[in-house]
Design a protein around this motif. Structure first.
Motif, PDB file in Angstrom:
ATOM      1  N   ALA A 212       0.827  -1.192   0.000  1.00  0.00           N
ATOM      2  CA  ALA A 212       0.000   0.000   0.000  1.00  0.00           C
ATOM      3  C   ALA A 212       0.866   1.248   0.000  1.00  0.00           C
ATOM      4  O   ALA A 212       0.574   2.231  -0.674  1.00  0.00           O
ATOM      5  CB  ALA A 212      -0.920  -0.009   1.211  1.00  0.00           C
ATOM      6  N   LEU A 213       1.964   1.177   0.727  1.00  0.00           N
ATOM      7  CA  LEU A 213       2.875   2.313   0.772  1.00  0.00           C
ATOM      8  C   LEU A 213       3.489   2.542  -0.603  1.00  0.00           C
ATOM      9  O   LEU A 213       3.500   3.653  -1.124  1.00  0.00           O
ATOM     10  CB  LEU A 213       3.987   2.016   1.798  1.00  0.00           C
ATOM     11  N   LEU A 214       4.001   1.472  -1.190  1.00  0.00           N
ATOM     12  CA  LEU A 214       4.706   1.611  -2.454  1.00  0.00           C
ATOM     13  C   LEU A 214       3.783   2.047  -3.576  1.00  0.00           C
ATOM     14  O   LEU A 214       4.163   2.832  -4.432  1.00  0.00           O
ATOM     15  CB  LEU A 214       5.389   0.288  -2.806  1.00  0.00           C
TER      16      LEU A 214
ATOM     17  N   ALA B  73       4.161  -4.464 -10.224  1.00  0.00           N
ATOM     18  CA  ALA B  73       4.249  -5.821  -9.692  1.00  0.00           C
ATOM     19  C   ALA B  73       3.335  -5.972  -8.490  1.00  0.00           C
ATOM     20  O   ALA B  73       2.643  -6.984  -8.348  1.00  0.00           O
ATOM     21  CB  ALA B  73       5.691  -6.144  -9.321  1.00  0.00           C
ATOM     22  N   ASN B  74       3.308  -4.976  -7.645  1.00  0.00           N
ATOM     23  CA  ASN B  74       2.499  -5.072  -6.446  1.00  0.00           C
ATOM     24  C   ASN B  74       1.009  -5.030  -6.744  1.00  0.00           C
ATOM     25  O   ASN B  74       0.221  -5.658  -6.063  1.00  0.00           O
ATOM     26  CB  ASN B  74       2.867  -3.958  -5.463  1.00  0.00           C
ATOM     27  N   SER B  75       0.623  -4.259  -7.760  1.00  0.00           N
ATOM     28  CA  SER B  75      -0.809  -4.173  -8.029  1.00  0.00           C
ATOM     29  C   SER B  75      -1.284  -5.371  -8.844  1.00  0.00           C
ATOM     30  O   SER B  75      -2.403  -5.831  -8.670  1.00  0.00           O
ATOM     31  CB  SER B  75      -1.135  -2.868  -8.749  1.00  0.00           C
ATOM     32  N   ILE B  76      -0.420  -5.911  -9.678  1.00  0.00           N
ATOM     33  CA  ILE B  76      -0.819  -7.082 -10.466  1.00  0.00           C
ATOM     34  C   ILE B  76      -0.949  -8.311  -9.601  1.00  0.00           C
ATOM     35  O   ILE B  76      -1.877  -9.087  -9.720  1.00  0.00           O
ATOM     36  CB  ILE B  76       0.213  -7.380 -11.568  1.00  0.00           C
ATOM     37  N   GLY B  77       0.013  -8.459  -8.692  1.00  0.00           N
ATOM     38  CA  GLY B  77       0.102  -9.714  -7.950  1.00  0.00           C
ATOM     39  C   GLY B  77      -0.822  -9.791  -6.772  1.00  0.00           C
ATOM     40  O   GLY B  77      -0.847 -10.808  -6.098  1.00  0.00           O
TER      41      GLY B  77
ATOM     42  N   ASP C  60      -9.851  -7.002  -1.243  1.00  0.00           N
ATOM     43  CA  ASP C  60     -10.147  -5.639  -1.673  1.00  0.00           C
ATOM     44  C   ASP C  60      -9.649  -4.613  -0.657  1.00  0.00           C
ATOM     45  O   ASP C  60     -10.096  -3.476  -0.651  1.00  0.00           O
ATOM     46  CB  ASP C  60     -11.647  -5.475  -1.915  1.00  0.00           C
ATOM     47  N   THR C  61      -8.724  -5.026   0.185  1.00  0.00           N
ATOM     48  CA  THR C  61      -8.218  -4.075   1.170  1.00  0.00           C
ATOM     49  C   THR C  61      -7.173  -3.145   0.556  1.00  0.00           C
ATOM     50  O   THR C  61      -6.862  -2.109   1.117  1.00  0.00           O
ATOM     51  CB  THR C  61      -7.569  -4.798   2.367  1.00  0.00           C
TER      52      THR C  61
END
Lengths: 200, 200
Positions: B56-58, B109-113, B119-120
């Motif tokens: 969430a931070l990234l 990468a973080n949003s795809i994976g 849904d948090t």
DNA sequence: ATTTTAATGAGACTTTGGTCTCTTTACAAT
DNA sequence: ATTGTAAAGAGACCAAAGTCTCATTAAAAT
């Protein structure tokens, strides 16, 4: 030349690990190395021996749904309608991608996020270019070489799982809508490349 | 309605964390929560209080390069050459994307994976559609509504960081070559949509 | 059959993501 | 100035990634 032929045993456990990973990924969440090892009935240490990073395992894990075979798809199709063939190729890949969405997302996330200064990881395998080239094979003579390369690259933007991510995560489109947009775009690009050849 | 106004202190540390994360990400590798917390001069526990997951931070970390402003880019350009404007919009986004490649890869990468049943996590922000719409604004009347929507979706495949991933990881193209292919494709798609309108 | 070699199994150990609890500090209201 | 409240700090704790060492088994060679 330090090439070494891997033993049968090595190949067998390697294959078992890949198949185990594929099986677990189909369930939709990134498996743990322990889970993969357990599923493959292999020690964790052994798993790490074959795949030094979990990423490497996941990237190579097979899509067991019959992946569109570029040769097979156009085996009995001598047509030279480039538009129709490219569209058909995309449709075939579309099916595979959306059938294996969860697995492909994991693969994608792991290959995208890799440290770019680190070349120890395997490069991404490229299934789409052979497919695109097979689609354009019967009409390749109608393109200028540069136009052909450019067209292939542009089509590669549309063919892979990355477009699925854009459609779903960014645009919120479902599979059918995505397919329609892609179909239109593929045909438009092929047509444009053919136009370029004519007007040259 | 359990809305609560965050205190100044909360906002300050939140901002500090985001800026710290951005600073570290510019160096090209995914920072750890400890590193971000240290860089922000904040306790690790506090960091986790504001951003329950490192992802969430990234994802929210700012792209400090001036992100292409859709309004600003075409502020003094009344031209209605849709092709040229779309191409120019892509060029502008292209710069931002390749300037912030490392950071965007982490974000992607973080949003795809992310687990799709979860849904948090914050949804992806969508910078490209406003840009595309601004580019097509002066000539929107020339498109049929359906064609316009379809064109925007197709262009969205080309505009974002996902195309960078395809060009680099799959095709092995550098930024300049990628830009040329995208430029051609963008123009071809806009032209095709305009053709569709004429022949309707 | 025995020996040698390579692969596996088992488990300790380190780092990082993430959760939890408890204490201390800062802020704001009176 | 005092007091109530909410944020920050400190650190224990767990799970999973990844590395390492050493014992054990299976395969291959003699």
């Amino acid at each position: 030349m330090t090439e070494r032929k891997p033993s049968n045993q090595e190949l067998r456990t390697r294959k078992d690990l890949l198949r185990a990973a594929g099986r677990l990924m189909k369930k939709g969440c990134k498996p743990t190395m322990d889970e993969v090892a357990a599923e493959a009935m292999v020690s964790r240490a052994t798993a790490y021996r074959h795949f030094p990073r979990l990423d490497a395992l996941l990237v190579e894990a097979p899509i067991d749904a019959a992946v569109a075979d570029p040769v097979g798809l156009f085996a009995n199709d001598p047509s030279d309608d480039a538009e129709a063939r490219a569209d058909r190729a995309e449709a075939s890949l579309h099916e595979v991608v959306y059938q294996n969405e969860a697995q492909l997302r994991i693969m994608l996330a792991n290959s995208i996020g890799r440290d770019m200064t680190d070349d120890t990881l395997p490069a991404r395998q490229n299934r789409r270019l052979p497919l695109i080239e097979a689609a354009l094979a019967t009409s390749r003579h109608r393109f200028r070489e540069d136009d052909y390369q450019r067209l292939c690259a542009a089509l590669a933007l549309i063919f892979g799982p990355e477009s699925m991510v854009v459609f779903r995560d960014v645009l919120g489109f479902d599979a059918e809508t995505a397919r329609m947009v892609k179909s239109w775009a593929v045909r438009a690009l092929v047509r444009a490349a053919l136009e370029d050849a004519k007007s040259a």
